[in-house]
Design a protein around this motif. Structure first.
Motif, PDB file in Angstrom:
ATOM      1  N   LEU A   1      15.026 -20.728 -26.202  1.00  0.00           N
ATOM      2  CA  LEU A   1      14.214 -19.534 -26.392  1.00  0.00           C
ATOM      3  C   LEU A   1      13.965 -19.189 -27.851  1.00  0.00           C
ATOM      4  N   ASP A   2      14.494 -19.967 -28.782  1.00  0.00           N
ATOM      5  CA  ASP A   2      14.248 -19.667 -30.192  1.00  0.00           C
ATOM      6  C   ASP A   2      12.763 -19.595 -30.532  1.00  0.00           C
ATOM      7  N   PRO A   3      11.921 -20.530 -30.025  1.00  0.00           N
ATOM      8  CA  PRO A   3      10.477 -20.395 -30.309  1.00  0.00           C
ATOM      9  C   PRO A   3       9.880 -19.107 -29.757  1.00  0.00           C
ATOM     10  N   LEU A   4      10.425 -18.601 -28.654  1.00  0.00           N
ATOM     11  CA  LEU A   4       9.907 -17.352 -28.092  1.00  0.00           C
ATOM     12  C   LEU A   4      10.159 -16.186 -29.029  1.00  0.00           C
ATOM     13  N   TRP A   5      11.375 -16.069 -29.538  1.00  0.00           N
ATOM     14  CA  TRP A   5      11.684 -14.956 -30.443  1.00  0.00           C
ATOM     15  C   TRP A   5      10.887 -15.066 -31.736  1.00  0.00           C
ATOM     16  N   ARG A   6      10.684 -16.298 -32.219  1.00  0.00           N
ATOM     17  CA  ARG A   6       9.922 -16.458 -33.456  1.00  0.00           C
ATOM     18  C   ARG A   6       8.450 -16.128 -33.260  1.00  0.00           C
ATOM     19  N   ALA A   7       7.940 -16.256 -32.041  1.00  0.00           N
ATOM     20  CA  ALA A   7       6.525 -15.983 -31.778  1.00  0.00           C
ATOM     21  C   ALA A   7       6.231 -14.499 -31.676  1.00  0.00           C
TER      22      ALA A   7
ATOM     23  N   ASP B   1      13.918 -20.361 -14.300  1.00  0.00           N
ATOM     24  CA  ASP B   1      13.453 -21.340 -15.280  1.00  0.00           C
ATOM     25  C   ASP B   1      11.930 -21.424 -15.318  1.00  0.00           C
ATOM     26  N   ARG B   2      11.293 -21.318 -14.156  1.00  0.00           N
ATOM     27  CA  ARG B   2       9.831 -21.425 -14.114  1.00  0.00           C
ATOM     28  C   ARG B   2       9.178 -20.246 -14.837  1.00  0.00           C
ATOM     29  N   THR B   3       9.620 -19.041 -14.520  1.00  0.00           N
ATOM     30  CA  THR B   3       8.999 -17.860 -15.136  1.00  0.00           C
ATOM     31  C   THR B   3       9.350 -17.750 -16.620  1.00  0.00           C
ATOM     32  N   VAL B   4      10.538 -18.247 -17.020  1.00  0.00           N
ATOM     33  CA  VAL B   4      10.867 -18.276 -18.445  1.00  0.00           C
ATOM     34  C   VAL B   4       9.891 -19.184 -19.191  1.00  0.00           C
ATOM     35  N   ASN B   5       9.591 -20.350 -18.622  1.00  0.00           N
ATOM     36  CA  ASN B   5       8.630 -21.254 -19.260  1.00  0.00           C
ATOM     37  C   ASN B   5       7.234 -20.639 -19.292  1.00  0.00           C
ATOM     38  N   GLN B   6       6.860 -19.918 -18.231  1.00  0.00           N
ATOM     39  CA  GLN B   6       5.564 -19.253 -18.232  1.00  0.00           C
ATOM     40  C   GLN B   6       5.503 -18.171 -19.309  1.00  0.00           C
ATOM     41  N   LEU B   7       6.596 -17.466 -19.505  1.00  0.00           N
ATOM     42  CA  LEU B   7       6.621 -16.435 -20.533  1.00  0.00           C
ATOM     43  C   LEU B   7       6.494 -17.059 -21.924  1.00  0.00           C
ATOM     44  N   ARG B   8       7.178 -18.154 -22.144  1.00  0.00           N
ATOM     45  CA  ARG B   8       7.043 -18.858 -23.420  1.00  0.00           C
ATOM     46  C   ARG B   8       5.608 -19.320 -23.626  1.00  0.00           C
TER      47      ARG B   8
ATOM     48  N   LEU C   1       2.853 -17.950 -22.411  1.00  0.00           N
ATOM     49  CA  LEU C   1       2.019 -16.789 -22.727  1.00  0.00           C
ATOM     50  C   LEU C   1       2.220 -16.337 -24.163  1.00  0.00           C
ATOM     51  N   ALA C   2       3.472 -16.391 -24.653  1.00  0.00           N
ATOM     52  CA  ALA C   2       3.730 -15.988 -26.035  1.00  0.00           C
ATOM     53  C   ALA C   2       3.044 -16.917 -27.022  1.00  0.00           C
ATOM     54  N   ASP C   3       2.981 -18.208 -26.724  1.00  0.00           N
ATOM     55  CA  ASP C   3       2.391 -19.180 -27.639  1.00  0.00           C
ATOM     56  C   ASP C   3       0.866 -19.216 -27.545  1.00  0.00           C
ATOM     57  N   GLU C   4       0.338 -19.269 -26.330  1.00  0.00           N
ATOM     58  CA  GLU C   4      -1.092 -19.499 -26.130  1.00  0.00           C
ATOM     59  C   GLU C   4      -1.867 -18.233 -25.802  1.00  0.00           C
ATOM     60  N   GLY C   5      -1.174 -17.184 -25.386  1.00  0.00           N
ATOM     61  CA  GLY C   5      -1.874 -16.001 -24.916  1.00  0.00           C
ATOM     62  C   GLY C   5      -2.689 -15.256 -25.958  1.00  0.00           C
ATOM     63  N   PRO C   6      -2.158 -14.978 -27.160  1.00  0.00           N
ATOM     64  CA  PRO C   6      -2.916 -14.167 -28.123  1.00  0.00           C
ATOM     65  C   PRO C   6      -4.281 -14.738 -28.472  1.00  0.00           C
ATOM     66  N   ALA C   7      -4.429 -16.048 -28.484  1.00  0.00           N
ATOM     67  CA  ALA C   7      -5.712 -16.645 -28.851  1.00  0.00           C
ATOM     68  C   ALA C   7      -6.791 -16.369 -27.814  1.00  0.00           C
ATOM     69  N   VAL C   8      -6.399 -16.085 -26.562  1.00  0.00           N
ATOM     70  CA  VAL C   8      -7.385 -15.836 -25.497  1.00  0.00           C
ATOM     71  C   VAL C   8      -7.233 -14.439 -24.922  1.00  0.00           C
ATOM     72  N   GLY C   9      -6.577 -13.532 -25.644  1.00  0.00           N
ATOM     73  CA  GLY C   9      -6.562 -12.136 -25.242  1.00  0.00           C
ATOM     74  C   GLY C   9      -5.473 -11.735 -24.280  1.00  0.00           C
ATOM     75  N   VAL C  10      -4.352 -12.441 -24.248  1.00  0.00           N
ATOM     76  CA  VAL C  10      -3.203 -12.064 -23.421  1.00  0.00           C
ATOM     77  C   VAL C  10      -2.018 -11.833 -24.354  1.00  0.00           C
ATOM     78  N   HIS C  11      -1.460 -10.618 -24.338  1.00  0.00           N
ATOM     79  CA  HIS C  11      -0.436 -10.225 -25.297  1.00  0.00           C
ATOM     80  C   HIS C  11       0.824  -9.764 -24.562  1.00  0.00           C
ATOM     81  N   LEU C  12       1.975 -10.011 -25.197  1.00  0.00           N
ATOM     82  CA  LEU C  12       3.269  -9.631 -24.643  1.00  0.00           C
ATOM     83  C   LEU C  12       3.823  -8.428 -25.383  1.00  0.00           C
ATOM     84  N   LEU C  13       4.491  -7.551 -24.629  1.00  0.00           N
ATOM     85  CA  LEU C  13       5.262  -6.450 -25.184  1.00  0.00           C
ATOM     86  C   LEU C  13       6.601  -6.467 -24.462  1.00  0.00           C
ATOM     87  N   MET C  14       7.602  -7.106 -25.085  1.00  0.00           N
ATOM     88  CA  MET C  14       8.880  -7.351 -24.436  1.00  0.00           C
ATOM     89  C   MET C  14       9.931  -6.360 -24.892  1.00  0.00           C
ATOM     90  N   ILE C  15      10.753  -5.923 -23.936  1.00  0.00           N
ATOM     91  CA  ILE C  15      11.935  -5.117 -24.229  1.00  0.00           C
ATOM     92  C   ILE C  15      13.127  -5.964 -23.822  1.00  0.00           C
TER      93      ILE C  15
END
Length: 659
Positions: free
Chosen positions: A602-608, A566-573, A575-589
């Motif tokens: 996780l719906d907001p994660l997929w939409r992001a 649960d902790r790392t899932v929230n951290q991933l969410r 990063l998906a929301d706030e990361g691109p604005a400060v140069g951190v990007h996700l590439l998920m498989i």
């Protein structure tokens, strides 16, 4: 937002009180017909024209003009009216042009009463036609829509009115032309032109003869100026009989500004223009002929222009086919509604005629589509070899001459896009940099038929290969030290696909495995996002810790959500929301169904994230036309070592940079 229509395309009308604006560049007659449910005009009283400009719910201009404004109140139309067709025709017998092919393409716009744009249409492809049905407003299931028609008639008004079922077509056409000619004969001459100083010509000069293009209605807007070559102004020429007798003597007019050139030195001839294409044949395409300051910007704009052209011509083809089908259905319904034609040879002949018209219309639409596709294919064959590595596919020779760039490009190629009408024509899918959202390579079966027919293990391998290809491209197009890549593989199942990144040393560190490795990497990146956000918000962006890596960060996450709590899932969410604005990007498989246990959390994660697929899939839609585009991932050619070659150069450049 105003909808830009193509021939055959329709659009919902948000208002019932509308204004139709016409701009033709030359005087044209603008009228309208009222049709029933089958589009048939019952009589001359159903036609609005300069001789009878007002009908219930409809008012047109009283004469020919270069610009028109027609008022329409759909609620005030008679109940039997289901269609309003806008007609444009060239005046007859007044010395003007006799075909639309010699004029600029007429432009028609539908707006609200406040001028808010609803839809607009440029009527192209006209040649010998002297009358055209521009567009129609029609009622369908209680709602009004507008359709771009653009149907021209070489037979003029008579042929156009007869095609709408009017039995007195010839008589009415003559009446309309007579009313137009009478109105143009009463036209007031246009005001005299302005001189270079802004003053009108000297008073006392006789009025110029009435021009055939001058608007007669005082309320009609003036015709737009036609651009042309700029000539030196010589001022108003005064003839002796035009000068008042009490005027002071005037100095002789030299006829123009002082010429400072040597009388025996002729100016150099201007450069000759490039040879024009043969008549009827389009000009040869040229790579980089779009607007832009640099070649990369021009190529980027050209690629997007090709995308828009393909979308537009395909939309026109589909709309034309839909229109042909609708017309055939109406004609068949008309045949079946008459008991006398349901049986026997009359009914068979009517059905055969309706089918023949349908096939003729679809054949013409396909011919136009094939012509446009041939031009786009020729342009693609010229543009593709000229693309820089950031825009090029892995099979492009540009990668064999790859050198680590000194600055980041404006965009990156994420794959190719195509439509079912032209499967061989592929348009590069370019995304602007820096990335504004992360990427998600869907390894599940919820996509296309190609995914449904692929083995689970093979689909996951293809998804990881696609992610590695995208990560390699992102690193390769950035300067040395400006892009750092991390990888998380909790179960260690992607070692073979990650080998090009791990063997060459492109990754910032070993691939993180297990729950502990996942938590460590996500913790470091989350802390980096927090620090950069606090520095930016506090106005102290230069006060970051000395050891903080300030380059762009890319995190490859394989087989989510396995190995996540649960902790790392929230951290991933986060990063998906706030990361691109400060140069951190996700590439998920990931396969979304595997994360179904989390439910809507996780719906907001997929939409992001921007979803791409490891196999061709028609899941991408453009908001401009609404086509479902088939996405094809960036594949490295079978047996090619170009990926490792590029990554090796990146590592070598890093080694030299750190010395």
């Amino acid at each position: 937002m105003t909808a830009e229509l193509v021939r055959g395309q329709n659009h919902l009308l948000p208002h019932t009180r509308l204004e139709i604006r016409v701009s033709a560049g030359e005087p044209v007659m603008a009228g309208a017909t009222l049709g029933d449910q089958d589009g048939r005009v019952h009589g001359v009283e159903w036609v609005a024209h300069p001789g009878a400009p007002a009908l219930p719910g409809l008012e047109v201009s009283r004469q020919a003009a270069a610009e028109h404004r027609l008022a329409v109140d759909l609620d005030a139309l008679p109940a039997a009216v289901h269609r309003v067709t806008l007609l444009l025709a060239l005046p007859v017998g007044v010395g003007g042009p006799d075909r639309f092919g010699g004029l600029p393409a007429p432009f028609v716009a539908v707006t609200g009463l406040d001028g808010t744009g609803v839809a607009q249409y440029t009527i192209t492809g006209l040649d010998s036609e002297s009358a055209v049905a521009a567009l129609e407003l029609y009622r369908r299931q209680g709602a009004w829509k507008v359709r771009a028609v653009g149907q021209g008639y070489a037979g003029g008004l008579t042929a156009m009115l007869a095609d709408q079922g009017l039995s007195q077509a010839a008589e009415l056409a003559g009446t309309i032309h007579e009313a137009v000619a009478h109105g143009m004969n009463r036209a007031v001459a246009a005001p005299p032109p302005r001189t270079a100083e802004g003053d009108r010509v000297r008073r006392g000069a006789p009025l110029a003869a009435s021009s055939a293009g001058a608007p007669a209605d005082a309320t009609a807007p003036p015709a737009p100026a036609v651009p042309g070559p700029s000539l030196p102004s010589t001022g108003p020429v005064q003839r002796p009989e035009q000068v008042p007798s009490d005027a002071p003597p005037q100095p002789a007019v030299s006829g123009g500004p002082v010429d400072y050139t040597h009388p025996r030195r002729r100016p150099a001839a201007p450069p000759s223009p490039p040879p024009a294409a043969p008549p009827g044949r389009p000009a040869a395409p040229v790579a980089g002929d779009a607007s832009g300051w640099t070649m990369d910007e021009r190529l980027y704009n050209q690629v997007w222009g090709m995308f828009e052209d393909l979308a537009r011509t395909t939309a026109a083809y589909r709309s034309a086919v839909d229109f042909a089908e609708s017309r055939m259905d109406q004609e068949l319904d008309r045949v079946l509604s008459d008991p006398r034609s349901r049986i026997g040879t009359a009914g068979d002949e009517a059905r055969a005629e309706a089918r023949a018209k349908f096939e003729e219309l679809t054949a013409r639409a396909r011919e136009a589509l094939d012509r446009d596709l041939a031009q786009l294919t020729a342009e693609s064959q010229v543009v593709e070899p000229a693309l820089p590595p950031a825009f090029a596919g892995w099979d492009n020779p540009a990668w064999h001459a790859y050198r680590v760039p000194t600055e980041a490009p404006m965009a990156l190629r994420l794959g190719d896009l195509r439509l079912p009408e032209s499967p061989e024509l592929r348009i590069p899918m370019l995304m602007r940099l820096p990335l504004q959202r992360g990427l998600w390579v869907d390894s599940g079966r919820s996509g296309s038929q190609a995914a449904a027919g692929t083995d689970d293990a093979e689909l996951r391998r293809l998804a990881m290969d696609t992610a590695v290809s995208l990560a390699a491209r992102l690193v390769a197009v950035h300067p040395v030290g400006e892009y750092t890549v991390h990888a998380v593989d909790p179960a260690g199942t992607a070692a073979a696909s990650l080998a090009p990144l791990t063997d060459t040393g492109v990754l910032a560190g070993p691939v993180a495995t297990g729950a502990g490795g996942v938590a460590a990497v996500l913790g470091r990146l989350t802390e980096r996002v927090d620090l950069v956000q606090m520095a930016v918000r506090g106005g102290a962006a230069d006060a970051l810790p000395p050891g903080l890596d300030q380059s762009e960060q890319l995190l490859i996450v394989n087989d989510f959500p396995h190995g996540f709590d649960d902790r790392t899932v929230n951290q991933l969410r986060y990063l998906a929301d706030e990361g691109p604005a400060v140069g951190v990007h996700l590439l998920m498989i990931a396969d979304r169904e595997d994360a179904g246990a989390y439910g809507p959390v996780l719906d907001p994660l997929w939409r992001a994230l921007l979803r791409v697929t490891p196999v061709p899939d028609d899941h991408l839609a453009d908001p401009w036309v609404g086509h479902a585009w088939t996405y094809e991932p960036p594949r490295v050619p079978e047996g090619s070592d170009i990926l490792r070659h590029v990554l090796a150069q990146i590592v070598a450049a890093r080694t030299n940079w750190r010395r």
